[in-house]
Design an enzyme around this catalytic site. Sequence first.
Site, mmCIF file in Angstrom:
data_model
loop_
_atom_site.group_PDB
_atom_site.id
_atom_site.type_symbol
_atom_site.label_atom_id
_atom_site.label_comp_id
_atom_site.label_asym_id
_atom_site.label_seq_id
_atom_site.Cartn_x
_atom_site.Cartn_y
_atom_site.Cartn_z
ATOM 1 C CG HIS A 276 -1.772 -1.119 1.187
ATOM 2 N ND1 HIS A 276 -3.082 -1.221 0.542
ATOM 3 C CD2 HIS A 276 -1.835 -2.501 1.770
ATOM 4 C CE1 HIS A 276 -3.426 -2.517 0.730
ATOM 5 N NE2 HIS A 276 -2.605 -3.110 1.302
ATOM 6 C CE1 TYR B 18 -1.809 2.500 5.668
ATOM 7 C CE2 TYR B 18 -3.138 0.824 6.693
ATOM 8 C CZ TYR B 18 -2.484 1.319 5.722
ATOM 9 O OH TYR B 18 -2.120 0.253 4.702
ATOM 10 C CD GLU C 270 -5.813 -9.499 5.208
ATOM 11 O OE1 GLU C 270 -6.701 -8.832 4.577
ATOM 12 O OE2 GLU C 270 -4.817 -9.060 5.692
ATOM 13 C CG HIS D 35 -3.798 -11.204 2.237
ATOM 14 N ND1 HIS D 35 -2.591 -11.278 2.822
ATOM 15 C CD2 HIS D 35 -4.319 -10.044 1.978
ATOM 16 C CE1 HIS D 35 -2.405 -9.984 3.236
ATOM 17 N NE2 HIS D 35 -3.374 -9.308 2.768
ATOM 18 C CG ASP E 168 0.191 -2.343 5.390
ATOM 19 O OD1 ASP E 168 -0.416 -1.506 4.935
ATOM 20 O OD2 ASP E 168 -0.550 -3.488 5.361
ATOM 21 N N PRO E 169 5.067 -1.880 4.945
ATOM 22 C CG PRO E 169 6.736 -1.892 3.472
ATOM 23 C CD PRO E 169 5.254 -1.880 3.462
ATOM 24 C CG LEU E 170 4.000 3.155 8.928
ATOM 25 C CD1 LEU E 170 5.189 4.046 8.903
ATOM 26 C CD2 LEU E 170 2.864 3.956 8.134
ATOM 27 C CD GLN E 171 0.885 0.115 9.095
ATOM 28 O OE1 GLN E 171 1.191 -0.182 7.804
ATOM 29 N NE2 GLN E 171 0.294 1.327 9.480
#
Lengths: 658, 658
Positions: free
Chosen positions: A211, A285, A481, A500, A556-559
């Site tokens: 994303h 987010y 998922e 997924h 989601d690398p951020l998460q």
Amino acid sequence: MPMTLPKLVEADLPLYIRVPSLTSVPGKILLGNLEEASSFFVKALLIRQKYMKISRQSFCRTTEKALKTYVDKSLECIDHEDVARSICAGLPTESFEDVNPFDIEFLPDNGNVCKIKNGIVMVYEDKDALEREKPLDLKHPDVQEFVSDRNVLLALCSHGPIKSFAYRRMSFLESRFNLHVLLNETNEIAAQKRVSHRDFYNVRKVDTHVHAASCMNQKHLLRFIKNKMKNCPNEEVLFRNGNVMTLEKVFRSLNLTSYDLSVDKLDVHADRNTFHRFDKFNLKYNPIGESRLREIFLKTDNYVDGRYFGELIKEVAYELEDSKYQMAEPRLSIYGKSKIEWDKLARWAVNNSVYSDNVRWLIQIPRLYNIYKSNNLLNNFQEMLDNIFTPLFEVTCNPSSHPELHRFLPQLIGFDSVDDESKAENHLFHEDSPLPNEWDLPENPPYSYYCFYMFANITALNNLRKQRGLNCFMFRPHCGEAGSVEHLMAAFILAQNISHGLLLRKVPALQYLYYLAQVGIAMSPLSNNSLFLNYHRNPLPSYHARGLIVSISSDDPLQFHFTKEPLMEEYSIAAQVWKLNPCDMCELARNSVWMSGFEHNLKKHWLGENYLKEGIESNSISCTNVPGIRVAYRHETLEEELCTICDPQIKDHIPPHS
Amino acid sequence: MPMTLPKLVEADLPLYIRVPSLTSVPGKILLGNLEEASSFFVKALLIRQKYMKISRQSFCRTTEKALKTYVDKSLECIDHEDVARSICAGLPTESFEDVNPFDIEFLPDNGNVCKIKNGIVMVYEDKDALEREKPLDLKHPDVQEFVSDRNVLLALCSHGPIKSFAYRRMSFLESRFNLHVLLNETNEIAAQKRVSHRDFYNVRKVDTHVHAASCMNQKHLLRFIKNKMKNCPNEEVLFRNGNVMTLEKVFRSLNLTSYDLSVDKLDVHADRNTFHRFDKFNLKYNPIGESRLREIFLKTDNYVDGRYFGELIKEVAYELEDSKYQMAEPRLSIYGKSKIEWDKLARWAVNNSVYSDNVRWLIQIPRLYNIYKSNNLLNNFQEMLDNIFTPLFEVTCNPSSHPELHRFLPQLIGFDSVDDESKAENHLFHEDSPLPNEWDLPENPPYSYYCFYMFANITALNNLRKQRGLNCFMFRPHCGEAGSVEHLMAAFILAQNISHGLLLRKVPALQYLYYLAQVGIAMSPLSNNSLFLNYHRNPLPSYHARGLIVSISSDDPLQFHFTKEPLMEEYSIAAQVWKLNPCDMCELARNSVWMSGFEHNLKKHWLGENYLKEGIESNSISCTNVPGIRVAYRHETLEEELCTICDPQIKDHIPPHS
């Protein structure tokens, strides 16, 4: 009835030790069931082929050939090269370093008029035709037919003997692969070593599911925010309660200084509390739990016109370019709340020069009709579809009507459908479901309803765009998922590939179909580990062994990720925990390119000149580092399965082809 | 008999929800056994304290205090600050960017003479004293006493009721921690968020166990070799069969060009075939399976005087410096085949300016006596000890006798003992084992024999160096990776901390002792995963929960890691697979600094001014990002355990203190 084995064209293939065929085994065990099971599987495959063809998406060539040879000689095959060339058609073939990909040709207005009807945008020759209600004959699927096709899959997946049959076949396939590896690992590795220069680090890998709003890792976002606070505290960034706020003011209102900020405070990482809590995960987010920071830094449409987000995305893209061998397909959001979203998004991309050789875009549509409805933003579901799709038809008929959008679209490869699949669905999509213009209920339509209408519009749009020589789009939804397995049935019929697919592990018949049709599955085990399934229970290694087309993606690398190289981190963990060997890793990387939406000429460069062909011919080990032995094994195994399923002896039992 | 709880000095501690004490429970269950068990545990702890004190290593302050208070008021405590200051004494306190750490003071020759006797180097006032056989009274342990002390541990670990008692306590500790986390996680995380600036990314982490020859990842080594082949093909790099070979010639002899080379061809990564095959794993140190490449690129003593290896090490060090918060303690080898090894190694370091603010060294001694013996390089084991230790005594007495070695030693923090622990040992170290000068057998001495004689020499050496105001060394062997659990008994007595400790999971009594004495364990789960124990079975999360001092280390990035940040990769996988929270991760990082050999002033900076104190006083959350609640929990739990063990009611049952 053995099929001929592929010609051995590579030096190492004579070393290939073949695992004994298992073709005859199930017949002995389950002869009665085999006929019934086969007829159902063939029917399901024919359904998928029909939808792929009409929507200008692709279908596994080997499977199509088997269907045509043994089942239905009149089957119209897909022109795969034509489909491949339609992806990103109109993009410059040179590197974007030299050519701005937004500089493209503008076709003249063809005078057509668009209007949505029964949830699908219709195109009319002109206003006159519109009044006479005579739309152009752009192919699109019929809703009743879709429901009846979906019902075939529902029946198939709940049929006891078919479940046993499929479960047994998948177990055979897994055991067979394990045997193959034991017999051939040494030769596979030796073949890889013989390839000059190429290794896992420099084969192309596409992050097939990520994303855009979370494609940077937490440390990266933190550094970016700190830099902005340091270098432009007085920039006006937000409009709230009638006031324009500077960055400094925003942070003062949060009682924070640049020095205070840490990754802990940012609090965007998934943790133990997000497991089985997609709702909590979605809140991650918001940096520091503040939606205003999300708005300032992670949105394309805000007071700074998404400039910060554009800079962030470009930083991520530079890192990909720097790595040279890593690509990504990030998702940008279109919500369907209003018709100007597309223009705003395209303007953001064009004005901020957001493009990269290593990036192609997907649009994700969150399934949030019920929210917009409860906020009185929409009257019925058709309005949402209208907002999402009509601008795309308009720009196709008359590029000048949305100039930035026309410039942006060649870099767009498809559509994704996103949201929490685990939310309860009260409605099953059936023959008498309300049409989109009638869907004014407060509740959300079910997953398959969303998918069908997205697919129907994409199909009509692709056929229109093809007529005009413009690029076409794929449908690549999140699917399986969590939630109902019916999602996976809809996606089997409609989707080019999915993200997924975790729940396939619970439906062997469907899993077998995904295998037979070689539907790509972009898996994100670290994301699953934080949200739905602990790492060591992830079915990825089992899917891979069985021959499903699996790729590894970051989501989601951020998460989820800790290092500067999220995709490599993802591969590394998979390799370590599941003891993948270099051959497995290169195969996963090859799958990711294969199922991605990068252009035909790039895929030829990355996979081999003949990548659209079948079997070992399709693979160039000097590009992919995947040994011919492995590719031959996969191809022969698939052919044998198809041969079992499409056996002409059982052909007569197949229910009539609708 | 409750001990007073530590003062609550931090703002967040009032939020700390205490888990009910479990002190009284085992008494009820196992009253008879408790007395017997306790007396054994106390005896074992006293043994360790004795060896740590004599060797100038440290011992857990809380444990020592409990022993002194409840068991033996006359116990002589260790001066912990003095021990801490002895590490790296003589190194400049400024950054090495400004000062060359090899520029150090040279003490005059004190005229002492050194000679090994019964396996331990003796120092004599002068030649005269040597002739009269009157050595200086440098403390060193007695071999008979060691064997009898080790026998206490052997008895303890095989005693049924004690095993049950320890197993039960460890289970209690694990459950208690899980309860603590459930009750306090929110407050712990909130405390971390309140700390300005600090997060997991910018707390210091030390890679407490990494081998210098494999501290770069495979891609890094590949790039380095390719660069050398490109830029200096005509450099003379190897002497073989009477000929000097250029780099180009070497590669021509391997039938390779720079372009051919790939990570696959390099073939240094551990794979499925190395599992439980330490022998195969060791061969992975040879790039392309060629020992000549190992010699050219990964050795300090070769035709190019280790220049390439020096450059590689410096590149790794630059990356650490660049990360700012990551440090490493790489191991360099001394084999004991000849006395000039030390001079060569030190010359390599000094001439190549191999030093970094982020690096301190350990020396690893491979346990390879049997190989040297069979090659007639040595007559007996004492010659190996003589080669290893005598130069160190000489340079301590007269720095000018080995000037480079004297310059190098302040950066050396200790000794490691390495080799395949799973090799069968036929000999148990006992009272009548041959002395080192008598050990002329073809077989290798057992692990504990190696350890004892290394420890004995380090002890004498430390006491000599302390007299001269020079830095002292720690004993930090590999231990418990495989093989006999007796290794872990020897290390419990002798080692400051250990690497691996996997087998503690099989010996609850010993595990409990490692807990009570807070012996550091540098664990490398990815290494274990490739060699001895699958990732998800690794005891690290359980050790951590129980309160053992565990740190995460990389061992061999060349063989195990994929990304550019091996240590972060290691932390990331652990965090993901075991669902560690930020508080756990920061605690592991803090442990790594705590057990490392970096200087006292650096540890004060990285852990907090009072890091040598006990409990929450020892921790500064603004340095470590570890909440006071966590530190208080650990400290209180340890005190309660010690209180149970050292209960004065059972004091009388303790066997006499030898």
